[in-house]
Design an enzyme around this catalytic site. Structure first.
Site, PDB file in Angstrom:
ATOM      1  N   GLU A  22       0.836  -1.200   0.000  1.00 25.28           N
ATOM      2  CA  GLU A  22       0.000   0.000   0.000  1.00 25.28           C
ATOM      3  C   GLU A  22       0.869   1.246   0.000  1.00 25.28           C
ATOM      4  O   GLU A  22       1.938   1.274   0.619  1.00 25.28           O
ATOM      5  CB  GLU A  22      -0.915  -0.006   1.220  1.00 25.28           C
ATOM      6  CG  GLU A  22      -1.909  -1.152   1.155  1.00 25.28           C
ATOM      7  CD  GLU A  22      -2.962  -1.100   2.246  1.00 25.28           C
ATOM      8  OE1 GLU A  22      -3.977  -1.783   2.087  1.00 25.28           O
ATOM      9  OE2 GLU A  22      -2.772  -0.386   3.247  1.00 25.28           O
ATOM     10  N   CYS A  75       5.365  -4.002  15.929  1.00 23.32           N
ATOM     11  CA  CYS A  75       4.907  -2.982  16.890  1.00 23.32           C
ATOM     12  C   CYS A  75       3.464  -3.304  17.299  1.00 23.32           C
ATOM     13  O   CYS A  75       2.632  -3.659  16.456  1.00 23.32           O
ATOM     14  CB  CYS A  75       4.984  -1.587  16.271  1.00 23.32           C
ATOM     15  SG  CYS A  75       6.666  -1.152  15.812  1.00 23.32           S
ATOM     16  N   CYS A 105       3.320   8.639   0.880  1.00 20.76           N
ATOM     17  CA  CYS A 105       3.810   7.767   1.951  1.00 20.76           C
ATOM     18  C   CYS A 105       4.002   6.393   1.320  1.00 20.76           C
ATOM     19  O   CYS A 105       3.032   5.792   0.852  1.00 20.76           O
ATOM     20  CB  CYS A 105       2.767   7.732   3.072  1.00 20.76           C
ATOM     21  SG  CYS A 105       3.194   6.564   4.370  1.00 20.76           S
ATOM     22  N   ASN A 107      -4.874   5.644  15.914  1.00 27.79           N
ATOM     23  CA  ASN A 107      -6.050   5.382  15.088  1.00 27.79           C
ATOM     24  C   ASN A 107      -6.540   3.992  15.463  1.00 27.79           C
ATOM     25  O   ASN A 107      -5.937   3.005  15.045  1.00 27.79           O
ATOM     26  CB  ASN A 107      -5.662   5.391  13.611  1.00 27.79           C
ATOM     27  CG  ASN A 107      -5.166   6.748  13.198  1.00 27.79           C
ATOM     28  OD1 ASN A 107      -5.873   7.734  13.308  1.00 27.79           O
ATOM     29  ND2 ASN A 107      -3.918   6.815  12.752  1.00 27.79           N
ATOM     30  N   GLU A 140      10.087  -1.421   7.628  1.00 28.14           N
ATOM     31  CA  GLU A 140      11.089  -0.636   8.343  1.00 28.14           C
ATOM     32  C   GLU A 140      12.220  -0.361   7.344  1.00 28.14           C
ATOM     33  O   GLU A 140      12.952  -1.280   6.951  1.00 28.14           O
ATOM     34  CB  GLU A 140      11.575  -1.448   9.566  1.00 28.14           C
ATOM     35  CG  GLU A 140      12.922  -1.050  10.145  1.00 28.14           C
ATOM     36  CD  GLU A 140      13.015   0.415  10.572  1.00 28.14           C
ATOM     37  OE1 GLU A 140      12.175   0.876  11.361  1.00 28.14           O
ATOM     38  OE2 GLU A 140      13.943   1.105  10.088  1.00 28.14           O
ATOM     39  N   SER A 143      11.545   7.178   8.206  1.00 24.96           N
ATOM     40  CA  SER A 143      11.053   6.926   9.562  1.00 24.96           C
ATOM     41  C   SER A 143      11.484   5.533  10.010  1.00 24.96           C
ATOM     42  O   SER A 143      11.276   4.553   9.306  1.00 24.96           O
ATOM     43  CB  SER A 143       9.527   7.016   9.543  1.00 24.96           C
ATOM     44  OG  SER A 143       9.009   6.574  10.755  1.00 24.96           O
ATOM     45  N   CYS A 162       6.070  -6.394   7.626  1.00 23.47           N
ATOM     46  CA  CYS A 162       7.126  -5.797   8.449  1.00 23.47           C
ATOM     47  C   CYS A 162       7.476  -6.759   9.573  1.00 23.47           C
ATOM     48  O   CYS A 162       6.603  -7.426  10.130  1.00 23.47           O
ATOM     49  CB  CYS A 162       6.645  -4.471   9.044  1.00 23.47           C
ATOM     50  SG  CYS A 162       7.917  -3.630  10.002  1.00 23.47           S
ATOM     51  N   CYS A 188      -1.720   6.124   9.795  1.00 23.76           N
ATOM     52  CA  CYS A 188      -0.517   5.453  10.282  1.00 23.76           C
ATOM     53  C   CYS A 188      -0.862   4.161  11.002  1.00 23.76           C
ATOM     54  O   CYS A 188      -1.773   4.123  11.811  1.00 23.76           O
ATOM     55  CB  CYS A 188       0.207   6.349  11.271  1.00 23.76           C
ATOM     56  SG  CYS A 188       0.972   7.672  10.438  1.00 23.76           S
ATOM     57  N   SER A 230      10.714   6.642  15.525  1.00 26.43           N
ATOM     58  CA  SER A 230       9.462   6.274  16.198  1.00 26.43           C
ATOM     59  C   SER A 230       9.799   5.859  17.624  1.00 26.43           C
ATOM     60  O   SER A 230      10.286   4.755  17.852  1.00 26.43           O
ATOM     61  CB  SER A 230       8.815   5.099  15.467  1.00 26.43           C
ATOM     62  OG  SER A 230       8.540   5.474  14.143  1.00 26.43           O
TER      63      SER A 230
HETATM   64  S1  SF4 Z   1       4.844   0.697  13.032  1.00 27.00           S
HETATM   65 FE1  SF4 Z   1       6.240   0.625  11.276  1.00 27.00          FE
HETATM   66  S2  SF4 Z   1       8.018  -0.530  12.063  1.00 27.00           S
HETATM   67 FE2  SF4 Z   1       6.325  -0.929  13.498  1.00 27.00          FE
HETATM   68  S3  SF4 Z   1       5.369  -2.845  12.712  1.00 27.00           S
HETATM   69 FE3  SF4 Z   1       4.268  -1.091  11.795  1.00 27.00          FE
HETATM   70  S4  SF4 Z   1       5.266  -0.808   9.789  1.00 27.00           S
HETATM   71 FE4  SF4 Z   1       6.669  -2.009  11.065  1.00 27.00          FE
END
Ligand code: SF4
Length: 359
Positions: free
Chosen positions: A94, A118, A107, A294, A164, A195, A114, A337, A218
């Site tokens: 995306e 997180c 973006c 969100n 990432e 980022s 990933c 995000c 982050s």
């Molecule tokens: S916030 Fe960014 S680094 Fe963390 S899991 Fe989601 S995409 Fe990956």
């Protein structure tokens, strides 16, 4: 197309010049090809009318320019557009267009899925499927710029989509060099923000890059315990190491490192968190971007009230830290995000499904 075709999407201008030379073709045609592909958004060699017919035929027979295909283009009421793009191997990613005035922003993603896991992010729930190639990263910009009519206009790029970027370092930096070429889209590194969750060896490499993008880290938490729970790579790269790397990071005049902080109700949004954040950032040219969560199904956190967000922001501002609160964009189309996930994409392998269940 067959594997015999050389894929130009993945080549920097210098590499393309060498490839042409090796085939006995004049190097200057590389600049023409770059102009067609990046400035005009054309990948059909037949339409490249400043090339001779013989060359066009030869290029068609020997080259290809793999280009992500737009599968869906959803528009939010606020003008944000979320694109699902399909790659040559049918994996999907995306990319988001955010039409904030005065600047337009893309973006884009650097990985399919990933690996960082997180706790508040849907993409993290996918696990890592694979790295994107440089041509696939740059290709998203090419496709979005054409779709939004911005091939000839300035725009910003944020590497904040899926993945990432420092976990796919070489391909990400190569993509930025491709996008920077003056014969292509000529994107200045000043218009790019990378980022990261803070992969320390990657930060150290980035500090020596000739073409350095703006840096956003982050952070999301102010103690190692809390951060490891939210951003698992913190176990390997704890706060002190990340912030040391930030202190050493060679910033250009007037630039600062952005620290992103997703605010989770009752978890990391207390006045004590705000005061700890001020202490952590001492000695760093920093600005803080607060991102109230969100909420999404499957994410076990809530969005804090505006009053809690304001109080947190005020504590930072009172200590002379520049702070902004990010407006959520495209929430109605899940383009905000941490909400990028490709539903209905290629099936996960059994191992990937197992990894998700065990998480
Ligand atoms: S916030 Fe960014 S680094 Fe963390 S899991 Fe989601 S995409 Fe990956």
């Amino acid at each position: 197309m067959t594997s015999q075709h050389l894929d130009l999407a993945d080549l920097e201008l210098g590499e393309l010049e060498k490839a042409l030379e090796a085939l006995g073709i004049e190097r200057f045609h590389a600049r023409q090809l770059y102009r067609w592909i990046y400035r005009r958004g054309t990948v059909d060699f037949e339409l490249m009318t400043d090339l001779s017919r013989t060359l066009r035929t030869r290029f068609r027979e020997e080259f290809l320019v793999s280009t992500p295909r737009i599968v869906t283009d959803e528009r939010s009421v606020d003008g944000t557009r979320k694109f699902v793009l399909e790659l040559a191997d049918r994996r999907r990613i995306e990319s988001v267009f955010i039409p904030d005035t005065p600047s337009m922003t893309f973006c884009i993603s650097t990985q399919v899925g990933c690996a960082m896991s997180c706790g508040f992010c849907l993409t993290g729930k996918m696990g890592l499927v694979r790295n994107l190639m440089a041509g696939e990263i740059a290709g998203q910009v090419r496709v979005l710029a054409a779709a939004t009519g911005l091939l000839d206009l300035p725009f910003n790029i944020v590497l904040m989509g899926m993945g990432e970027p420092l976990h796919n370092y070489d391909n990400t930096m190569k993509a930025l060099r491709i996008l920077h070429s003056e014969h292509g889209l000529a994107v200045s590194p000043r218009r790019v923000t990378l980022s990261t969750v803070g992969i320390v060896p990657g930060l150290e490499r980035l500090a020596h890059e000739p073409m350095m993008p703006n840096l956003a880290v982050s952070l999301h938490a102010t103690t190692d315990e809390q951060r490891t729970a939210l951003v698992p790579p913190n176990k390997k790269y704890p706060l002190a190491d990340i912030l040391d790397a930030c202190r050493r990071f060679p910033l250009k005049k007037r630039s600062r490192i952005t620290f992103e902080y997703v605010m989770l109700d009752g978890v990391n949004d207390t006045p004590d968190d705000a005061r700890r954040l001020v202490r952590l950032l001492a000695g760093i040219k920093a600005k803080v971007n607060l991102i109230p969560l969100n909420p999404a199904p499957g994410i076990p956190y809530d969005r804090p009230s505006d009053a809690r967000v304001d109080r947190f922001a005020q504590i930072l501002a009172d200590r002379h830290i520049t702070v902004s609160v990010r407006k959520s964009r495209g929430q109605d189309i899940r383009a905000a995000c941490g909400q990028l996930i490709v539903e209905g994409g290629p099936k996960k392998t059994a191992a990937q499904q197992m990894a998700l269940l065990l998480r």
